[in-house]
Scaffold this motif. Structure first.
Motif, PDB file in Angstrom:
ATOM      1  N   ARG A   1       0.851  -1.189   0.000  1.00 38.05           N
ATOM      2  CA  ARG A   1       0.000   0.000   0.000  1.00 38.05           C
ATOM      3  C   ARG A   1       0.887   1.240   0.000  1.00 38.05           C
ATOM      4  O   ARG A   1       1.776   1.380   0.851  1.00 38.05           O
ATOM      5  N   VAL A   2       0.621   2.134  -0.949  1.00 39.84           N
ATOM      6  CA  VAL A   2       1.365   3.392  -1.077  1.00 39.84           C
ATOM      7  C   VAL A   2       0.417   4.531  -0.725  1.00 39.84           C
ATOM      8  O   VAL A   2      -0.665   4.658  -1.324  1.00 39.84           O
ATOM      9  N   GLU A   3       0.816   5.356   0.239  1.00 38.17           N
ATOM     10  CA  GLU A   3       0.006   6.485   0.674  1.00 38.17           C
ATOM     11  C   GLU A   3       0.795   7.773   0.473  1.00 38.17           C
ATOM     12  O   GLU A   3       1.932   7.894   0.954  1.00 38.17           O
ATOM     13  N   ILE A   4       0.169   8.757  -0.212  1.00 37.59           N
ATOM     14  CA  ILE A   4       0.771  10.065  -0.443  1.00 37.59           C
ATOM     15  C   ILE A   4      -0.162  11.106   0.162  1.00 37.59           C
ATOM     16  O   ILE A   4      -1.338  11.184  -0.214  1.00 37.59           O
ATOM     17  N   ARG A   5       0.363  11.901   1.093  1.00 35.36           N
ATOM     18  CA  ARG A   5      -0.432  12.905   1.778  1.00 35.36           C
ATOM     19  C   ARG A   5       0.253  14.267   1.683  1.00 35.36           C
ATOM     20  O   ARG A   5       1.201  14.542   2.423  1.00 35.36           O
ATOM     21  N   PRO A   6      -0.190  15.153   0.776  1.00 36.90           N
ATOM     22  CA  PRO A   6       0.358  16.511   0.748  1.00 36.90           C
ATOM     23  C   PRO A   6      -0.266  17.349   1.873  1.00 36.90           C
ATOM     24  O   PRO A   6      -1.497  17.495   1.941  1.00 36.90           O
ATOM     25  N   TRP A   7       0.562  17.887   2.746  1.00 31.85           N
ATOM     26  CA  TRP A   7       0.095  18.748   3.822  1.00 31.85           C
ATOM     27  C   TRP A   7       0.467  20.198   3.510  1.00 31.85           C
ATOM     28  O   TRP A   7       0.962  20.518   2.435  1.00 31.85           O
ATOM     29  N   THR A   8       0.246  21.051   4.485  1.00 31.98           N
ATOM     30  CA  THR A   8       0.496  22.480   4.265  1.00 31.98           C
ATOM     31  C   THR A   8       1.983  22.782   4.086  1.00 31.98           C
ATOM     32  O   THR A   8       2.368  23.559   3.205  1.00 31.98           O
ATOM     33  N   ALA A   9       2.818  22.150   4.911  1.00 31.31           N
ATOM     34  CA  ALA A   9       4.250  22.479   4.892  1.00 31.31           C
ATOM     35  C   ALA A   9       5.132  21.311   4.485  1.00 31.31           C
ATOM     36  O   ALA A   9       6.345  21.480   4.348  1.00 31.31           O
ATOM     37  N   ASP A  10       4.557  20.133   4.318  1.00 32.11           N
ATOM     38  CA  ASP A  10       5.389  18.996   3.949  1.00 32.11           C
ATOM     39  C   ASP A  10       4.559  17.941   3.242  1.00 32.11           C
ATOM     40  O   ASP A  10       3.328  18.020   3.189  1.00 32.11           O
ATOM     41  N   LEU A  11       5.259  16.947   2.719  1.00 30.77           N
ATOM     42  CA  LEU A  11       4.633  15.834   2.011  1.00 30.77           C
ATOM     43  C   LEU A  11       4.928  14.556   2.787  1.00 30.77           C
ATOM     44  O   LEU A  11       6.084  14.283   3.140  1.00 30.77           O
ATOM     45  N   SER A  12       3.890  13.772   3.043  1.00 34.68           N
ATOM     46  CA  SER A  12       4.035  12.507   3.769  1.00 34.68           C
ATOM     47  C   SER A  12       3.934  11.353   2.776  1.00 34.68           C
ATOM     48  O   SER A  12       2.985  11.282   1.986  1.00 34.68           O
ATOM     49  N   VAL A  13       4.921  10.473   2.814  1.00 26.30           N
ATOM     50  CA  VAL A  13       4.970   9.300   1.936  1.00 26.30           C
ATOM     51  C   VAL A  13       5.106   8.064   2.815  1.00 26.30           C
ATOM     52  O   VAL A  13       5.994   8.010   3.686  1.00 26.30           O
ATOM     53  N   ARG A  14       4.243   7.082   2.598  1.00 29.49           N
ATOM     54  CA  ARG A  14       4.319   5.834   3.359  1.00 29.49           C
ATOM     55  C   ARG A  14       4.085   4.656   2.424  1.00 29.49           C
ATOM     56  O   ARG A  14       3.102   4.657   1.669  1.00 29.49           O
ATOM     57  N   VAL A  15       4.982   3.690   2.469  1.00 29.78           N
ATOM     58  CA  VAL A  15       4.865   2.461   1.678  1.00 29.78           C
ATOM     59  C   VAL A  15       4.956   1.294   2.647  1.00 29.78           C
ATOM     60  O   VAL A  15       5.967   1.143   3.352  1.00 29.78           O
ATOM     61  N   HIS A  16       3.901   0.483   2.695  1.00 36.27           N
ATOM     62  CA  HIS A  16       3.860  -0.643   3.625  1.00 36.27           C
ATOM     63  C   HIS A  16       3.538  -1.919   2.855  1.00 36.27           C
ATOM     64  O   HIS A  16       2.598  -1.946   2.051  1.00 36.27           O
ATOM     65  N   ASN A  17       4.347  -2.944   3.084  1.00 37.06           N
ATOM     66  CA  ASN A  17       4.044  -4.259   2.514  1.00 37.06           C
ATOM     67  C   ASN A  17       3.819  -5.260   3.631  1.00 37.06           C
ATOM     68  O   ASN A  17       4.460  -5.184   4.695  1.00 37.06           O
ATOM     69  N   GLY A  18       2.895  -6.184   3.399  1.00 36.28           N
ATOM     70  CA  GLY A  18       2.624  -7.214   4.384  1.00 36.28           C
ATOM     71  C   GLY A  18       3.691  -8.285   4.384  1.00 36.28           C
ATOM     72  O   GLY A  18       4.702  -8.200   3.683  1.00 36.28           O
ATOM     73  N   PRO A  19       3.502  -9.335   5.191  1.00 40.59           N
ATOM     74  CA  PRO A  19       4.489 -10.425   5.217  1.00 40.59           C
ATOM     75  C   PRO A  19       4.538 -11.148   3.875  1.00 40.59           C
ATOM     76  O   PRO A  19       3.542 -11.216   3.158  1.00 40.59           O
ATOM     77  N   PRO A  20       5.691 -11.674   3.504  1.00 35.58           N
ATOM     78  CA  PRO A  20       5.805 -12.336   2.198  1.00 35.58           C
ATOM     79  C   PRO A  20       4.945 -13.586   2.127  1.00 35.58           C
ATOM     80  O   PRO A  20       4.808 -14.332   3.093  1.00 35.58           O
ATOM     81  N   ALA A  21       4.363 -13.797   0.953  1.00 34.23           N
ATOM     82  CA  ALA A  21       3.561 -15.001   0.732  1.00 34.23           C
ATOM     83  C   ALA A  21       4.411 -16.175   0.286  1.00 34.23           C
ATOM     84  O   ALA A  21       3.944 -17.312   0.270  1.00 34.23           O
ATOM     85  N   ALA A  22       5.671 -15.931  -0.091  1.00 28.51           N
ATOM     86  CA  ALA A  22       6.592 -16.998  -0.522  1.00 28.51           C
ATOM     87  C   ALA A  22       7.990 -16.600  -0.107  1.00 28.51           C
ATOM     88  O   ALA A  22       8.266 -15.457   0.273  1.00 28.51           O
ATOM     89  N   GLU A  23       8.893 -17.586  -0.143  1.00 31.52           N
ATOM     90  CA  GLU A  23      10.278 -17.320   0.210  1.00 31.52           C
ATOM     91  C   GLU A  23      10.926 -16.442  -0.850  1.00 31.52           C
ATOM     92  O   GLU A  23      10.755 -16.679  -2.046  1.00 31.52           O
ATOM     93  N   PRO A  24      11.678 -15.403  -0.415  1.00 30.23           N
ATOM     94  CA  PRO A  24      12.384 -14.574  -1.407  1.00 30.23           C
ATOM     95  C   PRO A  24      13.357 -15.402  -2.221  1.00 30.23           C
ATOM     96  O   PRO A  24      13.983 -16.337  -1.710  1.00 30.23           O
TER      97      PRO A  24
END
Length: 419
Positions: A341-364
């Motif tokens: 999930r990628v979240e982009i939040r432009p605020w008044t004085a800054d930009l918030s970026v968050r990228v979250h991935n869940g646990p892997p479904a298979a071995e890397p």
């Protein structure tokens, strides 16, 4: 004479250490199965008790010893074994004491004046402990172990037994030298590997900084070009400007053009000899949806959530794009099959970026890597004076969160505030 004195000093030090220590560090043995690590101490203890009882019974039957004396000798015969790996000098000291007492009430027709268990323990201690100690200690150990042999073994067998003990001591010396060489080599390889990893990390950071500088060149060059054009066209758009103002606009345009020239020279220094010039416009926050769509086409289960707001400065948008790009690449590499999930939040004085991935479904498929992508993100965020948090998430996944301010932080007042 000095050589003889040095040799005697080394030998005297070996004799003192043999009897007074300090002992050598313990050696830990890891068994291939964890269950064996748990069961081995108990099984070894039961085996030692059984061997002790059998040795005591052998001494009672063959030498007509009192039960208490036979038990004491049997315990001294077995006791060195638990000390072999953890306290090698103590293992030899106990063995030597048992070697002296083990001849008690011996039979004259015995080739070995010790029980069969003691013979095995003496040879084992001489081999295992001899492989761990230095040469001076080993010399004294072999000599003192041979003295009871010369005293108690019959003349017909003393020569062969002496040769056997000497061979065991020599084998211990060779094995010890090989073990020490391998240990030294392993330590040097580990040190070299650590140095190489540090150098690789430094080189990666420097390469990332160069890449950031090259990208930022286009952003800054665009603004400088706009300043130069506006300064040059202002006198034509404002015909009633006084002459001092016209001269100031001309000076601003000249300075902007000179700054552009200097920046091109700087870019030539940063670009490698085989590096291609950057001719395409740098990506920004408006290009992130296309980036997420490309990740979906590559098999990543990516979801994008962008809030509305004023567009951030170009440098902030470029940093946000690169952070999302690196986070998506890390998720696909280290957490295959996980939802991102990628979240982009432009605020008044800054930009918030968050990228979250869940646990892997298979071995890397590959190794976890050294985390140089995170280092590159930190460089970008640090350049803008922002904050970055990257680490495991409570659900077993991984999260990257960045705050990118629109304006640089105020510089501290070097002279302090007056009043």
């Amino acid at each position: 004479m000095r050589l003889v004195a040095s040799y005697l000093s080394v030998m005297w030090g070996g004799l003192r250490r043999l009897f007074r220590g300090p002992d050598y560090p313990p050696v830990t043995v890891r068994l291939p199965w964890r269950r064996l690590d748990v069961l081995a101490p108990g099984a070894a203890g039961l085996a030692l008790v059984g061997v002790t009882v059998a040795t005591a019974q052998y001494l009672i039957d063959s030498r007509s010893l009192p039960a208490l004396t036979a038990v004491v000798i049997a315990v001294l015969s077995v006791l060195p074994l638990p000390f072999l790996l953890r306290r090698p000098l103590w293992a030899w000291r106990i063995m030597f004491l048992g070697q002296l007492f083990g001849t008690f009430n011996r039979q004259h027709d015995e080739v070995w004046p010790w029980s069969p268990l003691q013979v095995v323990v003496i040879l084992l201690v001489l081999l295992v402990v001899g492989a761990r100690v230095d040469r001076a200690v080993l010399g004294w150990m072999a000599l003192l172990t041979l003295i009871p042999v010369w005293i108690f073994v019959g003349p017909n067998n003393v020569g062969g037994i002496t040769v056997l003990f000497v061979v065991v001591a020599l084998v211990a010396e060779v094995v010890g030298r090989i073990m020490r060489s391998r240990s030294t080599l392993s330590a040097r390889l580990a040190e070299q590997s650590e140095v190489s990893e540090l150098e690789k990390a430094r080189r990666t950071v420097l390469e990332e900084r160069t890449r950031i500088a090259r990208e930022m060149h286009d952003v800054v060059a665009h603004h400088m070009s706009m300043i130069a054009v506006q300064a040059e066209t202002a006198p034509y758009r404002l015909p009633d400007l006084p002459e001092p103002a016209r001269a100031e606009f001309t000076s601003m345009a000249t300075a902007a053009r000179q700054a552009l020239t200097d920046m091109r020279r700087l870019l030539g220094v940063l670009r490698s000899e085989d590096g291609e010039p950057l001719v395409a416009p740098q990506p920004g926050i408006d290009d992130i949806p296309e980036l997420v769509t490309a990740a979906r086409r590559a098999g990543v289960r990516a979801d994008l959530d962008v809030s509305g707001g004023e567009p951030p400065p170009e440098a902030v948008g470029l940093a946000a794009y690169r952070i999302v790009q690196e986070a998506l690449a890390n998720a696909s590499r280290h957490a295959p099959g996980a939802a991102v999930r990628v979240e982009i939040r432009p605020w008044t004085a800054d930009l918030s970026v968050r990228v979250h991935n869940g646990p892997p479904a298979a071995e890397p498929a590959g190794s976890a890597g050294a985390g140089h992508g995170i280092a590159g993100m930190r460089e970008r965020v640090s350049l803008l004076g922002g904050e970055l948090v990257a680490g495991p998430a409570p659900d077993g996944g991984f999260a990257v969160a960045a705050r990118l301010p629109y304006a640089p932080p105020p510089e501290p007042d070097a002279g302090g505030s007056g009043g």
